[in-house]
Design a protein around this motif. Structure first.
Motif, PDB file in Angstrom:
ATOM      1  N   ALA A 132      16.725   2.211  38.858  1.00  0.00           N
ATOM      2  CA  ALA A 132      15.960   2.469  40.081  1.00  0.00           C
ATOM      3  C   ALA A 132      16.848   2.906  41.239  1.00  0.00           C
ATOM      4  O   ALA A 132      16.358   3.499  42.206  1.00  0.00           O
ATOM      5  CB  ALA A 132      15.174   1.228  40.478  1.00  0.00           C
ATOM      6  N   THR A 133      18.133   2.617  41.155  1.00  0.00           N
ATOM      7  CA  THR A 133      19.047   2.889  42.276  1.00  0.00           C
ATOM      8  C   THR A 133      20.180   3.826  41.891  1.00  0.00           C
ATOM      9  O   THR A 133      21.242   3.814  42.512  1.00  0.00           O
ATOM     10  CB  THR A 133      19.634   1.566  42.799  1.00  0.00           C
ATOM     11  N   ARG A 179      18.085   8.652  41.834  1.00  0.00           N
ATOM     12  CA  ARG A 179      16.770   9.286  41.736  1.00  0.00           C
ATOM     13  C   ARG A 179      15.918   8.900  42.947  1.00  0.00           C
ATOM     14  O   ARG A 179      16.233   7.938  43.654  1.00  0.00           O
ATOM     15  CB  ARG A 179      16.090   8.905  40.421  1.00  0.00           C
ATOM     16  N   THR A 239      11.670  -3.817  36.679  1.00  0.00           N
ATOM     17  CA  THR A 239      12.327  -2.515  36.676  1.00  0.00           C
ATOM     18  C   THR A 239      13.838  -2.726  36.622  1.00  0.00           C
ATOM     19  O   THR A 239      14.376  -3.528  37.398  1.00  0.00           O
ATOM     20  CB  THR A 239      11.980  -1.729  37.957  1.00  0.00           C
ATOM     21  N   SER A 298       7.710   0.594  36.352  1.00  0.00           N
ATOM     22  CA  SER A 298       8.184   1.274  37.565  1.00  0.00           C
ATOM     23  C   SER A 298       7.143   1.509  38.643  1.00  0.00           C
ATOM     24  O   SER A 298       7.503   1.812  39.777  1.00  0.00           O
ATOM     25  CB  SER A 298       8.758   2.647  37.179  1.00  0.00           C
ATOM     26  N   SER A 354      13.489   7.114  43.951  1.00  0.00           N
ATOM     27  CA  SER A 354      12.609   5.942  43.883  1.00  0.00           C
ATOM     28  C   SER A 354      12.088   5.639  45.282  1.00  0.00           C
ATOM     29  O   SER A 354      12.822   5.751  46.266  1.00  0.00           O
ATOM     30  CB  SER A 354      13.382   4.738  43.345  1.00  0.00           C
ATOM     31  N   VAL A 359       9.171   5.156  40.523  1.00  0.00           N
ATOM     32  CA  VAL A 359      10.534   5.446  40.077  1.00  0.00           C
ATOM     33  C   VAL A 359      10.442   6.621  39.111  1.00  0.00           C
ATOM     34  O   VAL A 359       9.957   6.456  37.991  1.00  0.00           O
ATOM     35  CB  VAL A 359      11.191   4.233  39.386  1.00  0.00           C
TER      36      VAL A 359
END
Length: 529
Positions: A350-351, A354, A345, A387, A356, A379
């Motif tokens: 991913a950071t 959002r 990912t 994800s 996740s 994610v």
């Protein structure tokens, strides 16, 4: 004296009788090989059900076939068979095995060692597949299959070869009369035993694969009230929230993993300041978030079924990464499941704010085993193959240059945001509709694009017309829609497209799922009359 003229018809009848007898004997011996193999497979399946279900020889071979199958063939199978692709794969493996088992039985008629050798070879293939998929301990079911299968073939061979003809000095094979009945009775007994053992294995596996009843804590950040959808208003439309048992499942496994939450751990390592290992109870004690998120599989074709919305409960991924302290070089989150399956990912996606998470709950219950229990990664806005690691046990912070995951090795994209899409749930393709008002309806999704703003419908290539929209849950969730259509008599083409909150219109450009997701406009034909 005149010499009698031979009767050709008599010779022909004798030849046919001889051929029929040979075919009957061959079929009998092939059946003995099949029965012996079935008993070995059933015993192995029972042992695997008590240990690791995936170590069952048929499942082990099937899993190896999945790994070795070229991507285009996998995508073709998913398009053609949908969620039944694994059932068809397992069935195909069983058919091939039983055909070879029949050959082993015929070889055993000539010499027992030949038939037994072929059975051992079949089991060796399964053992190699099990060893490749797991640990040495997973060889036990294959060893059981070999011992039981060969022993059964030996016993049936002995029964079939021990009978004598009417002339005590002339041995004959079991093929007629009482001798055949005795062998068939013996084979029937073994077949019944195979059915009992196989049934017991399936029952034990189903018990162990049942969902776990765990009291989940209240989330520190709840999702809030869920709106009433169009489920009861538009016939045939997908529910706004999909029930756990109806939620799509696409992964590389042929079984449902059975993992004990009391011994399960999640390790975070790699480019981090400190390596940490968390238990399931550790996750329960952390601040949990609850979010409504739609998941989509990259194998989902235009108008496909591999998409679903649910309410998820879990720990923020960033909270876990902050505990470990991410280093300066990582650009990839490299996740591993309990059996070594890996997914990559993009760290930045991913950071990026959002929601996740490492999820432990789904729709108010503990995560079902089939969907990743004890924990899985989610994610929003990214296709599942980059994800949504299920049965996750390790999160490694690394770079794409250092580590390459399962799908990356098979040339799938490393950055695959979910495309703006819509699906027509009703009517069905080629459906016969009445003349007059009909309802066209479905769902649409546009994650990380501001959600779905509107859906438009086109009839027979005419202008796009706005549909009526169901409630908006959030930007990461799909949205229901419907359109009232006054149908005239005859055939018609119906199409639908979505427009996101940021103004992105669903592209009409056709693309297959490989390598970064399908695209295009779903269009189907119906008839009114």
């Amino acid at each position: 004296m005149s010499t009698p003229t031979p009767d050709p018809s008599s010779d022909s009848t004798a030849d046919r009788g001889s051929r029929s007898h040979r075919l009957g004997v061959t079929a009998l011996w092939a059946g003995l090989g099949v029965v012996s193999t079935l008993l070995g497979m059933a015993a192995a399946h029972l042992v695997a059900s008590l240990l690791t279900p995936s170590s069952s020889p048929v499942l082990a071979v099937g899993s190896q076939v999945i790994d070795l199958t070229p991507t285009p063939m996998k995508e073709w199978a998913i398009r053609q068979f949908g969620t039944a692709d694994k059932v068809i794969l397992v069935g195909s493996v069983i058919v091939v095995v039983l055909i070879l088992a029949g050959v082993a039985g015929v070889l055993a008629r000539r010499r027992l060692a030949y038939g037994a050798g072929l059975l051992v070879l079949l089991v060796a293939i399964a053992a190699a597949a099990a060893l490749n998929q797991g640990s040495v301990s997973e060889l036990l079911p294959s060893l059981v299959a070999a011992v039981v299968g060969v022993a059964s073939l030996w016993w049936l061979h002995r029964k079939a070869s021990a009978t004598k003809a009417a002339d005590p000095g002339q041995p004959r094979e079991a093929g007629t009369g009482a001798s055949r009945r005795g062998v068939l009775i013996a084979a029937g007994a073994l077949a019944a035993a195979a059915a009992v053992l196989g049934g017991a294995g399936r029952y034990i596996t189903s018990l162990r694969s049942g969902n776990v009843d765990i009291a989940l804590p209240e989330p520190a950040s709840p999702a809030g009230a869920f709106p009433e959808g169009l489920d009861g208003q538009v016939k045939g439309i997908t529910p706004l929230r999909v029930a756990n048992e109806d939620f799509y499942r696409v992964d590389t496994r042929l079984d449902t993993p059975v993992i004990d939450q009391d011994t399960w751990t999640l390790t975070i390592d790699g480019d981090v300041e400190r390596e940490i290992t968390l238990t399931f109870d550790d996750l329960l004690e952390m601040d949990l978030i609850e979010r409504d998120i739609t998941l989509t599989c990259v194998s989902n074709s235009v108008g496909g079924e591999f998409v679903g919305g649910a309410r998820w409960l879990g720990v923020r991924l960033t909270d876990l990464l902050d505990m470990a302290g991410v280093g300066d070089t990582a650009d990839q989150i490299y996740t591993t499941d309990f059996d070594g399956m890996t997914i990559s990912t993009p760290l930045d996606l991913a950071t990026d704010g959002r929601d996740s998470m490492i999820a432990i709950g789904m729709n108010g219950e503990a995560l079902p085993r089939a969907h990743g229990f004890p924990a899985r990664m989610i994610v929003p806005g990214l296709y599942g193959f980059i994800s949504a690691t299920k049965w996750i046990t390790r999160i490694t912070l690394t770079t794409y240059a250092e580590k390459s995951a399962y799908w990356t090795d098979r040339d799938w994209a490393t950055d695959a945001p979910i495309k703006v899409s819509t699906r027509i749930d009703t009517p069905n393709a080629l459906e016969q509709l009445p003349v007059g008002e009909n309802i066209i309806g479905g769902v649409a999704w546009a994650q990380q694009k501001g959600g779905v703003d509107k859906v438009q419908v086109r009839i027979d290539g005419g202008p796009w017309q706005d549909a009526e929209m169901g409630p908006s849950v959030n930007n990461d969730y799909w949205r229901q829609w419907f359109y009232r259509w006054d149908a005239t008599e005859g055939g018609h083409a119906v199409a639908a497209r979505a427009i996101s909150g940021d103004g992105t219109t669903q592209t009409p450009a056709r693309a297959l799922p490989f390598p970064e997701g399908a695209s295009g406009i779903q269009e189907l034909r119906v008839t009114a009359g």
